[in-house]
Design a protein around this motif. Structure first.
Motif, PDB file in Angstrom:
ATOM      1  N   GLY A  20       0.826  -1.216   0.000  1.00 13.49           N
ATOM      2  CA  GLY A  20       0.000   0.000   0.000  1.00 13.49           C
ATOM      3  C   GLY A  20       0.854   1.259   0.000  1.00 13.49           C
ATOM      4  O   GLY A  20       0.555   2.225  -0.715  1.00 13.49           O
ATOM      5  N   LEU A  21       1.947   1.241   0.789  1.00 15.23           N
ATOM      6  CA  LEU A  21       2.823   2.427   0.857  1.00 15.23           C
ATOM      7  C   LEU A  21       3.520   2.684  -0.479  1.00 15.23           C
ATOM      8  O   LEU A  21       3.831   3.822  -0.823  1.00 15.23           O
ATOM      9  N   LEU A  51      -7.873   2.480  -0.927  1.00 12.60           N
ATOM     10  CA  LEU A  51      -6.566   1.890  -0.590  1.00 12.60           C
ATOM     11  C   LEU A  51      -6.230   2.174   0.881  1.00 12.60           C
ATOM     12  O   LEU A  51      -5.761   1.294   1.607  1.00 12.60           O
ATOM     13  N   LEU A  52      -6.516   3.414   1.321  1.00  9.81           N
ATOM     14  CA  LEU A  52      -6.226   3.777   2.716  1.00  9.81           C
ATOM     15  C   LEU A  52      -7.128   2.991   3.679  1.00  9.81           C
ATOM     16  O   LEU A  52      -6.649   2.432   4.667  1.00  9.81           O
ATOM     17  N   ARG A  53      -8.434   2.945   3.380  1.00 11.75           N
ATOM     18  CA  ARG A  53      -9.417   2.322   4.287  1.00 11.75           C
ATOM     19  C   ARG A  53      -9.286   0.811   4.338  1.00 11.75           C
ATOM     20  O   ARG A  53      -9.350   0.215   5.408  1.00 11.75           O
ATOM     21  N   ILE A  54      -9.077   0.180   3.149  1.00 14.85           N
ATOM     22  CA  ILE A  54      -9.152  -1.294   3.106  1.00 14.85           C
ATOM     23  C   ILE A  54      -7.796  -1.940   3.351  1.00 14.85           C
ATOM     24  O   ILE A  54      -7.701  -3.000   3.955  1.00 14.85           O
ATOM     25  N   ILE A  55      -6.719  -1.308   2.878  1.00 18.79           N
ATOM     26  CA  ILE A  55      -5.387  -1.938   2.998  1.00 18.79           C
ATOM     27  C   ILE A  55      -4.508  -1.232   4.038  1.00 18.79           C
ATOM     28  O   ILE A  55      -4.010  -1.855   4.978  1.00 18.79           O
ATOM     29  N   LEU A  56      -4.296   0.080   3.833  1.00 19.45           N
ATOM     30  CA  LEU A  56      -3.239   0.749   4.607  1.00 19.45           C
ATOM     31  C   LEU A  56      -3.520   0.858   6.106  1.00 19.45           C
ATOM     32  O   LEU A  56      -2.672   0.448   6.918  1.00 19.45           O
ATOM     33  N   HIS A  96       3.378   7.226   6.568  1.00 23.22           N
ATOM     34  CA  HIS A  96       2.010   6.766   6.276  1.00 23.22           C
ATOM     35  C   HIS A  96       1.005   7.908   6.555  1.00 23.22           C
ATOM     36  O   HIS A  96       0.126   8.185   5.735  1.00 23.22           O
ATOM     37  N   CYS A  97       1.167   8.568   7.731  1.00 22.40           N
ATOM     38  CA  CYS A  97       0.230   9.650   8.112  1.00 22.40           C
ATOM     39  C   CYS A  97       0.364  10.832   7.143  1.00 22.40           C
ATOM     40  O   CYS A  97      -0.626  11.481   6.801  1.00 22.40           O
TER      41      CYS A  97
END
Ligand code: HEM
Length: 142
Positions: A20-21, A51-56, A96-97
């Protein structure tokens, strides 16, 4: 036995998190190639959000929980390699943030970085992951 299951889970979520990153800044580059406010730009906002909600975010939480459980299980607090790894992982969490906040800025139509800067930023997780893996496998500095 519990140690091996924790470690397997830890590595699985590390792979998801790193994937994800690597993907998100690529999405930003394509997003910024679309005209601001266009239907294509809104599609990228949706993809970045998913991508943020489901994976990251779930992978970040799972890597931390399983990593700390491993640390508790084998008692690594006195080791230098572990503190160096922790410092790098805190850096990766901050990265990430930063990506999550850039996705929110893009959704508002703000484009703060150029495509070239985003591509450079994309080198950060690879470098951090390489150092983290050497620290945890080779365990230099004890
Ligand atoms: C989020 C905080 C993290 C904590 C608290 C943590 C902690 C740990 C601990 C205590 C171990 C067991 C070490 C051993 O058995 O000697 C471990 C294993 C491992 N960690 Fe992490 N970790 C974290 C994040 C990461 C990240 C971000 C990566 C990669 C980018 C990573 C990669 C690995 C690998 C590959 C192993 C297996 C090493 C081996 O079996 O030799 N960890 N982690």
């Amino acid at each position: 036995m519990i140690y091996l299951w924790l470690k397997a889970g830890h590595i699985i979520f590390v792979v998801f998190w790193m994937a994800g990153l690597f993907m998100l800044p690529r999405f930003f580059v394509y997003h910024q190639e679309a005209a601001a406010g266009s239907p294509e730009a809104s599609l990228w906002v949706e993809r970045e959000g998913k991508l943020l909600r489901i994976i990251l975010w779930p992978s970040l939480v799972a890597v931390w929980v399983l990593g700390l459980a491993l640390a508790y299980d084998i008692g690594v607090w006195a080791h230098v390699w572990f503190h160096l790894k922790l410092a790098l992982v805190i850096g990766l969490t901050a990265y990430h943030c930063l990506l999550a906040s850039y996705a929110r800025a893009l959704a508002r139509g703000e484009r703060q970085l150029t495509g070239r800067q985003l591509r450079l930023l994309n080198e950060v997780p690879g470098l951090a992951a390489a150092l983290i893996i050497v620290l945890v496998v080779v365990k230099p500095f004890n």
